[in-house]
Write a protein that holds these residues in place. Structure first.
Motif, PDB file in Angstrom:
ATOM      1  N   PHE A 103      -4.808  -3.017  -5.258  1.00  0.00           N
ATOM      2  CA  PHE A 103      -3.422  -2.693  -5.597  1.00  0.00           C
ATOM      3  C   PHE A 103      -2.818  -3.834  -6.421  1.00  0.00           C
ATOM      4  O   PHE A 103      -3.484  -4.352  -7.331  1.00  0.00           O
ATOM      5  CB  PHE A 103      -2.640  -2.395  -4.312  1.00  0.00           C
ATOM      6  N   SER A 104      -1.632  -4.278  -6.081  1.00  0.00           N
ATOM      7  CA  SER A 104      -0.947  -5.241  -6.957  1.00  0.00           C
ATOM      8  C   SER A 104      -1.720  -6.547  -7.121  1.00  0.00           C
ATOM      9  O   SER A 104      -1.495  -7.287  -8.070  1.00  0.00           O
ATOM     10  CB  SER A 104       0.465  -5.529  -6.435  1.00  0.00           C
ATOM     11  N   GLU A 105      -2.648  -6.849  -6.197  1.00  0.00           N
ATOM     12  CA  GLU A 105      -3.387  -8.103  -6.308  1.00  0.00           C
ATOM     13  C   GLU A 105      -4.381  -8.089  -7.457  1.00  0.00           C
ATOM     14  O   GLU A 105      -4.974  -9.125  -7.776  1.00  0.00           O
ATOM     15  CB  GLU A 105      -4.080  -8.433  -4.976  1.00  0.00           C
ATOM     16  N   THR A 106      -4.589  -6.888  -8.088  1.00  0.00           N
ATOM     17  CA  THR A 106      -5.650  -6.803  -9.103  1.00  0.00           C
ATOM     18  C   THR A 106      -5.133  -6.664 -10.528  1.00  0.00           C
ATOM     19  O   THR A 106      -5.929  -6.639 -11.453  1.00  0.00           O
ATOM     20  CB  THR A 106      -6.563  -5.585  -8.835  1.00  0.00           C
ATOM     21  N   GLY A 107      -3.818  -6.555 -10.712  1.00  0.00           N
ATOM     22  CA  GLY A 107      -3.323  -6.438 -12.091  1.00  0.00           C
ATOM     23  C   GLY A 107      -2.389  -5.263 -12.251  1.00  0.00           C
ATOM     24  O   GLY A 107      -1.983  -4.642 -11.257  1.00  0.00           O
ATOM     25  N   PRO A 108      -2.026  -4.954 -13.506  1.00  0.00           N
ATOM     26  CA  PRO A 108      -0.989  -3.963 -13.785  1.00  0.00           C
ATOM     27  C   PRO A 108      -1.325  -2.568 -13.239  1.00  0.00           C
ATOM     28  O   PRO A 108      -0.460  -1.895 -12.675  1.00  0.00           O
ATOM     29  CB  PRO A 108      -0.919  -3.931 -15.319  1.00  0.00           C
ATOM     30  N   GLU A 109      -2.595  -2.150 -13.368  1.00  0.00           N
ATOM     31  CA  GLU A 109      -2.946  -0.812 -12.896  1.00  0.00           C
ATOM     32  C   GLU A 109      -2.741  -0.711 -11.385  1.00  0.00           C
ATOM     33  O   GLU A 109      -2.181   0.253 -10.873  1.00  0.00           O
ATOM     34  CB  GLU A 109      -4.410  -0.532 -13.246  1.00  0.00           C
ATOM     35  N   GLY A 110      -3.193  -1.778 -10.694  1.00  0.00           N
ATOM     36  CA  GLY A 110      -3.028  -1.809  -9.240  1.00  0.00           C
ATOM     37  C   GLY A 110      -1.561  -1.859  -8.847  1.00  0.00           C
ATOM     38  O   GLY A 110      -1.148  -1.259  -7.848  1.00  0.00           O
ATOM     39  N   ALA A 111      -0.767  -2.574  -9.633  1.00  0.00           N
ATOM     40  CA  ALA A 111       0.660  -2.684  -9.336  1.00  0.00           C
ATOM     41  C   ALA A 111       1.319  -1.319  -9.440  1.00  0.00           C
ATOM     42  O   ALA A 111       2.183  -0.955  -8.626  1.00  0.00           O
ATOM     43  CB  ALA A 111       1.329  -3.682 -10.277  1.00  0.00           C
ATOM     44  N   GLN A 112       0.890  -0.547 -10.425  1.00  0.00           N
ATOM     45  CA  GLN A 112       1.403   0.812 -10.608  1.00  0.00           C
ATOM     46  C   GLN A 112       1.039   1.676  -9.388  1.00  0.00           C
ATOM     47  O   GLN A 112       1.863   2.406  -8.845  1.00  0.00           O
ATOM     48  CB  GLN A 112       0.801   1.395 -11.899  1.00  0.00           C
ATOM     49  N   ARG A 113      -0.197   1.500  -8.945  1.00  0.00           N
ATOM     50  CA  ARG A 113      -0.674   2.237  -7.771  1.00  0.00           C
ATOM     51  C   ARG A 113       0.151   1.859  -6.536  1.00  0.00           C
ATOM     52  O   ARG A 113       0.503   2.706  -5.728  1.00  0.00           O
ATOM     53  CB  ARG A 113      -2.158   1.910  -7.567  1.00  0.00           C
ATOM     54  N   GLU A 114       0.475   0.573  -6.441  1.00  0.00           N
ATOM     55  CA  GLU A 114       1.252   0.127  -5.281  1.00  0.00           C
ATOM     56  C   GLU A 114       2.654   0.727  -5.319  1.00  0.00           C
ATOM     57  O   GLU A 114       3.228   1.064  -4.275  1.00  0.00           O
ATOM     58  CB  GLU A 114       1.314  -1.406  -5.248  1.00  0.00           C
ATOM     59  N   GLN A 115       3.177   0.869  -6.543  1.00  0.00           N
ATOM     60  CA  GLN A 115       4.503   1.469  -6.683  1.00  0.00           C
ATOM     61  C   GLN A 115       4.465   2.923  -6.194  1.00  0.00           C
ATOM     62  O   GLN A 115       5.373   3.394  -5.504  1.00  0.00           O
ATOM     63  CB  GLN A 115       4.954   1.373  -8.152  1.00  0.00           C
ATOM     64  N   GLU A 116       3.393   3.615  -6.556  1.00  0.00           N
ATOM     65  CA  GLU A 116       3.233   5.007  -6.098  1.00  0.00           C
ATOM     66  C   GLU A 116       3.137   5.057  -4.568  1.00  0.00           C
ATOM     67  O   GLU A 116       3.730   5.920  -3.927  1.00  0.00           O
ATOM     68  CB  GLU A 116       1.972   5.623  -6.710  1.00  0.00           C
ATOM     69  N   LEU A 117       2.394   4.104  -4.036  1.00  0.00           N
ATOM     70  CA  LEU A 117       2.236   4.043  -2.576  1.00  0.00           C
ATOM     71  C   LEU A 117       3.601   3.873  -1.903  1.00  0.00           C
ATOM     72  O   LEU A 117       3.928   4.535  -0.913  1.00  0.00           O
ATOM     73  CB  LEU A 117       1.314   2.871  -2.211  1.00  0.00           C
ATOM     74  N   ARG A 118       4.397   2.980  -2.494  1.00  0.00           N
ATOM     75  CA  ARG A 118       5.718   2.716  -1.937  1.00  0.00           C
ATOM     76  C   ARG A 118       6.591   3.976  -1.987  1.00  0.00           C
ATOM     77  O   ARG A 118       7.323   4.283  -1.043  1.00  0.00           O
ATOM     78  CB  ARG A 118       6.358   1.556  -2.715  1.00  0.00           C
ATOM     79  N   SER A 119       6.474   4.712  -3.096  1.00  0.00           N
ATOM     80  CA  SER A 119       7.266   5.941  -3.230  1.00  0.00           C
ATOM     81  C   SER A 119       6.871   6.959  -2.165  1.00  0.00           C
ATOM     82  O   SER A 119       7.725   7.599  -1.547  1.00  0.00           O
ATOM     83  CB  SER A 119       7.058   6.577  -4.608  1.00  0.00           C
ATOM     84  N   VAL A 120       5.586   7.104  -1.961  1.00  0.00           N
ATOM     85  CA  VAL A 120       5.114   8.049  -0.940  1.00  0.00           C
ATOM     86  C   VAL A 120       5.623   7.622   0.435  1.00  0.00           C
ATOM     87  O   VAL A 120       6.084   8.444   1.234  1.00  0.00           O
ATOM     88  CB  VAL A 120       3.567   8.122  -0.959  1.00  0.00           C
ATOM     89  N   ALA A 121       5.555   6.307   0.696  1.00  0.00           N
ATOM     90  CA  ALA A 121       6.003   5.796   1.994  1.00  0.00           C
ATOM     91  C   ALA A 121       7.479   6.090   2.192  1.00  0.00           C
ATOM     92  O   ALA A 121       7.912   6.463   3.287  1.00  0.00           O
ATOM     93  CB  ALA A 121       5.732   4.297   2.088  1.00  0.00           C
ATOM     94  N   GLU A 122       8.249   5.945   1.112  1.00  0.00           N
ATOM     95  CA  GLU A 122       9.686   6.237   1.222  1.00  0.00           C
ATOM     96  C   GLU A 122       9.920   7.721   1.468  1.00  0.00           C
ATOM     97  O   GLU A 122      10.724   8.102   2.309  1.00  0.00           O
ATOM     98  CB  GLU A 122      10.412   5.791  -0.047  1.00  0.00           C
ATOM     99  N   GLU A 123       9.173   8.514   0.716  1.00  0.00           N
ATOM    100  CA  GLU A 123       9.347   9.969   0.819  1.00  0.00           C
ATOM    101  C   GLU A 123       9.111  10.451   2.247  1.00  0.00           C
ATOM    102  O   GLU A 123       9.868  11.276   2.764  1.00  0.00           O
ATOM    103  CB  GLU A 123       8.361  10.641  -0.148  1.00  0.00           C
ATOM    104  N   TYR A 124       8.072   9.905   2.870  1.00  0.00           N
ATOM    105  CA  TYR A 124       7.726  10.389   4.216  1.00  0.00           C
ATOM    106  C   TYR A 124       8.220   9.446   5.307  1.00  0.00           C
ATOM    107  O   TYR A 124       7.839   9.583   6.457  1.00  0.00           O
ATOM    108  CB  TYR A 124       6.204  10.598   4.323  1.00  0.00           C
TER     109      TYR A 124
END
Lengths: 701, 701
Positions: A103-124
């Motif tokens: 995730f964010s520890e690996t660079g921009p792509e991972g950071a984007q993935r982490e943002q998606e993860l955060r959104s899902v966590a908020e949603e549910y």
């Protein structure tokens, strides 16, 4: 981020699903599943490509698990991890641990993935640990949802770590030392839950006595301070914050992508929050064990009983370097000791019962010393002798501690012969160290925590200020495109009740003369231009201008400024009363913004004290009255404010009020990025801000 | 005291007599005799009241022992101990260890006995340890002439201790840790041999790699510095000096009767002598083991290799707080690491080989890093993982250290699983610590010792001074009964080449006018009286006196002094050139006498820097040029001498020369008890002593 997540669901589930469970040797999915084998609840493997895992029926997704689950552990590859979390959320599960890295520890792509993860966590509305976590562990239900090689012994320490590897090392070592844990969590990237959430949870957890942390940064400085300040009033928190040095901070940034707040900010924040800071791993566990196992410290007076003079001296040195002090025994104690000890013994503190002391002599001495009202805690030191059996001595120490209810630590010095004694002591919560300095360090941690618990948190005072006027001045500056403000912004200080000299900003010679006429005697005149920082250097300041020369001086100052920088915006000239700076002490009151903690207020004495000796103190705003007082106390140069060398003592209350008023100003206006009142003149009659510089961000207005 | 005792006879005798040997259980005489059972030479019991001891023929006195002995251990009661020592001396034995207690540590009677013991030792030229000693021990011949419960493992550390009990504790613990010793000596009361003698002996002992000491004081400060300075150029000496704090010093005094020199003096003396100072027991052995086992450090650049990011950050922090620095790898190293490591690894220092690193990856990384010319030493850190076997990793670490000849320390983190690895590492001299901070501390000790060995001792410079003139001034003052001298002693400074303003001491107004006429412009006039310390306070100083007012001012000053203190001795008035103190920086150059170390020279910036901030540096005189430079460097306020904040930099060479000249003065005259040059004005053109105060002891003239 959830405002009040119930981390309890993570540590005490009934049914756990491992999404990505597998049997493949060396895989994380297999390691976690196997670590969960002794869990008191149910464990269900989830993996669409398998029918069973280690003999248990496997389900394609969380929704398909009969009777549902209440904790999901995600170990699938990063590409499908967010989807897996979403599946858990859709199935109504609230508690999720994301082991998956990438995730964010690996660079921009991972950071984007982490943002998606955060959104899902908020949603549910998920209570989510990780990603990039070793997992979570809780001993009461024997829940080991980590992929580390060791489980934890039961105990009353709860431990959070920003390094999963550090957890594996600590558990392996702690098992050996007989140190147990209640809960352990590997925080990972802290996409949702962070250190503040776990602090809050453990505060209310009756099974947690002490919180331990290894942190490389905190996710939200303000929340951390507010939470920890409250928690540490009843539950001690001992934290190693690494990345203290420049090199360490760089390494931390490369390790977890932590954006470093300044070390000064962390130091201030931990102090304000009542967190006991450990400098290294050894201190972390020495302090934690003392806070976990020993009774509360009522006084900082230490009594030492030893059969060995040298180690007694070492312990005394360590006391001298700690917050503790050596107890002075009462006459009654001295009489009792004199009666019980041989003539060659030393009955004064440190008590030297000498080399032929037997168990009875130790017991009498310890009992007598602990019975002394002047004694708040004790250290028992013994070199190995033919007469003393360490096991017996350990029992005596534990009994006497229990009888008197005062903390006792031990230095039964030696090798293997101390092992059984250390175990006996450990069962009574008493640490045993070879090194007297570590024994003293343990008691010192109690003293630090006692101070934290003794201080009552006071809300920073809210002074009656003219916030609107300050806003107008800032807005006006922003409207004309200014980012850096100088004396023209003195009225902002005035609006917040910081005394400033009589002064007026004028735009022509006639107004200058008029302004001067409102002031007694000679005046100071300064060019006012946001583009000219070092006014004195270009002859832009005139001191001691007689009333008759005011008009001419106006012209001179403006001419000099124009010559120096033809395109400078000149707002006019400030006409100010003369202030006798010799009559007081010049101080500096400043502020900047820390990326983690927001506004940091700085105080120090002016000139060489700040610039050469770096003698300053710092607190995160808002600053309370007690904290403002501490800021003055902490300065090595504080005696100069207090009348050293024949000076007139400054009005310290006024200084402290100025600190608090500035704190209120910078807390009210996020738009103020940096601010320096330099000098703030402190005299016996109060303070006066003589100059100011600030940098603003109009976007925040 | 012998000037060059051969302590070797104590550690490598052929035949040992135990005077006072007995079989009585629990007695010291029995304990020592039994500890000597495995001695490679002969042991003979001596006791007039017994025929045999443990089956060996017993003799009534040392003289009766057939074939003689070359070491005598005395364990008889104090009342006959001196006599027993005399008997040994008469029998021609040179080496004596006095175990017997009851000497100076017990009061006046014991002190008298110790004086007799010292006389006997001098008479027979004895190499004598004790009294009040636990004994001596040396592993090559398996000599254990102590009454402690443990023997030592063989090794290359030699250890002296002012606490016998501490030795028993250390041996018990060290045996467990596999730490061995060459010689151990319990110094006892140091009636004859002291720490300096053993330092000197071990310097020439090829089997001793590192000297360890536990000291509560040193017997002769000057000898200690001179000896240790020489010894530490080749043999590291690590010492815990206890009694550092006021409380500790008091405890030490009650323990061994040590008269405390000041902590500042010890700190300066250890620094000047190249002694590595340990703050506590843990540091003592951490440093000693590193200095014993590891190769020499060539550069202070550290490379770190870890499989765990968090502990890597902790190690980096510790490096940042040490004398070491983090190495910057060459491009070649970075390329090699990039090739050998997975993409997620961090190839920059600290190298994170990440959690799935196997032995090969560790080996390649360590080999690459140690091969980098920018790297002087390395730390290998591993959290426990399923992939890494700590035993294998230990072997790799030892091999790579041997191959590259650069120091490597290990943090293989965990509990029992690290034991075998720690043993393997230990065999290669490599310490293993759980706590990364301790690993860094070990390397830091190498750096400190490297600095000690790198510095060449320079004899303090002997300036061409007028010692006779200084003596005359001191004698003259002493003759008139003066103990405290003021400006009238300025010429002492002049005689030692310290620049002073033009000035003359005059005794009437006419001479004052004449003196002033030799000076350009206005003058400064000061009352000169040994009885008036604070001249300014009573109006005894007139600054900026025009030539025309000199006669009147003379009268005024004398009148004021008479009014203030009618019985004061008034030597006259000093007429001095005006000095512009604003043109330079006021410093203080002072000296007092320490009971252990003699003249201590102090330097600092004047006013608040000394009085409020206590920013001073101290060295034991005589002070060399290098040491004078260090005294300036050490000050926090040094930048103010060097042009901070737009000042003109002072002539630092002149400051350093002044320090050395003052050092020569106070070394030449024991009669000077205290001296303060305050201020010593430091400008770009040199220094000038503007005032002086000193206290003298005429007995020493």
């Amino acid at each position: 981020m959830k405002s009040d997540p119930d981390a309890g669901g993570l540590f005490a589930p009934e049914r756990v699903a491992v999404v990505g469970a597998t049997e493949r040797e060396g895989s994380i999915g297999a390691a976690i599943f196997q670590n969960l084998v002794d869990f008191a609840g149910d464990v269900v493997p989830v993996n669409p490509s398998r029918d069973s895992v280690f003999g248990q029926e496997c389900y394609p997704d969380v929704a398909s698990v009969p009777d549902g689950v209440d904790l999901v552990v995600i170990v699938v590859p990063p590409s499908i991890a967010v989807e897996a979390v979403q599946g858990a959320g859709e199935a109504g599960v609230r508690n999720v641990v994301v082991i998956t890295a990438g995730f964010s520890e690996t660079g921009p792509e991972g950071a984007q993935r982490e943002q998606e993860l955060r959104s899902v966590a908020e949603e549910y509305d998920l209570t989510l640990v990780g990603p990039n976590s070793l997992g979570v562990l809780s001993t009461p239900l024997n829940l080991n949802a980590t992929f580390g090689p060791s489980n934890a012994l039961p105990g009353s320490l709860s431990f959070m770590s920003q390094s999963g590897a550090f957890i594996t090392a600590v558990l392996d070592w702690a098992n050996d030392q007989g140190i147990g844990f209640k809960d352990v969590v590997s925080l990972g990237n802290k996409a949702v839950l962070n250190e503040s959430d776990f602090l809050r949870y453990w505060q209310d957890d009756p099974e947690t006595n002490v919180v331990l942390g290894y942190l490389e940064g905190v996710a939200d400085g303000r929340t951390f301070i507010d939470t920890a300040r409250d928690v540490t009033q009843e539950t001690p928190a001992v934290v190693v914050k690494s990345g203290r040095t420049d090199a360490g901070a760089e390494a931390a940034s490369s390790h977890t992508g932590t954006i470093a707040g300044s070390e000064a900010a962390y130091e201030a924040a931990f102090e304000q929050a009542g967190v006991v800071r450990a400098e290294n791993v050894q201190e972390l566990f020495d302090y934690a064990r003392a806070l976990d196992g020993l009774p509360t410290l009522d006084s900082e007076q230490v009594g030492i009983i030893t059969n060995a003079g040298g180690p007694g001296v070492m312990a005394t040195d360590a006391v001298g370097e700690s917050q503790l002090t050596m107890a002075s025994f009462t006459d009654a104690t001295l009489s009792s000791l004199e009666e019980a000890m041989p003539e060659e013994a030393n009955i004064y503190n440190p008590v030297d019962a000498i080399g032929d002391a037997d168990i009875e002599r130790f017991e009498t001495a310890l009992d007598t010393v602990l019975g002394d009202d002047n004694v708040g805690c004790a250290i028992v030191i013994s070199a190995p002798t033919a007469i003393v059996d360490f096991g017996e001595l350990a029992t005596v120490v534990a009994d006497r501690q229990a009888a008197h209810g005062k903390p006792v630590v031990a230095c039964l010095m030696g090798g293997e012969r101390t092992e059984r004694a250390a175990e006996l002591l450990g069962e009574a919560g008493i640490p045993n160290y070879f090194d007297p300095a570590r024994a003293v360090g343990s008691l010192d941690a109690l003293a630090v925590q006692q101070d934290v618990e003794a201080r009552s948190y006071e809300e920073p005072e809210t002074f009656d200020v003219d916030q609107e006027r300050a806003r107008e001045i800032l807005t006006e500056a922003a409207d004309r495109g200014a980012r850096r403000l100088g004396v023209e912004a003195m009225d902002i200080l005035d609006a917040y009740g910081l005394p400033i000299p009589d002064a007026e900003l004028v735009e022509d010679p006639a107004d200058a003369v008029k302004a001067a006429s409102n002031i007694d005697g000679d005046v100071v005149m300064k060019i006012v231009s946001p583009d000219i920082v070092h006014k004195s250097d270009i002859g832009g300041v005139a001191v001691g201008v007689p009333q008759d020369d005011v008009a001419d001086t106006y012209e001179t100052l403006v001419t000099r400024a124009r010559n120096y920088q033809p395109d400078a915006t000149i707002l006019g000239v400030q006409v100010q009363e003369m202030v006798d700076t010799e009559a007081g002490t010049e101080t500096i009151l400043g502020m900047n913004r820390d990326p983690q903690f927001g506004p940091l207020v700085l105080f120090g004495l002016g000139g060489v004290f700040v610039e050469v000796l770096e003698d300053t103190s710092v607190r995160v705003a808002p600053v309370s009255g007690r904290e403002a007082g501490e800021m003055v106390d902490e300065l090595d140069s504080a005696p100069l404010l207090r009348g050293a060398r024949g000076r007139t003592p400054a009005d310290e209350a006024a200084v402290e009020e100025a600190i608090q008023r500035l704190s209120q100003l910078v807390t009210d206006f996020d738009a103020i990025l940096e601010l320096d009142v330099n000098p703030l003149l402190a005299t016996a009659d109060g303070v006066q801000a003589l100059d100011v510089r600030l940098t603003i961000d109009p976007e925040e207005l």
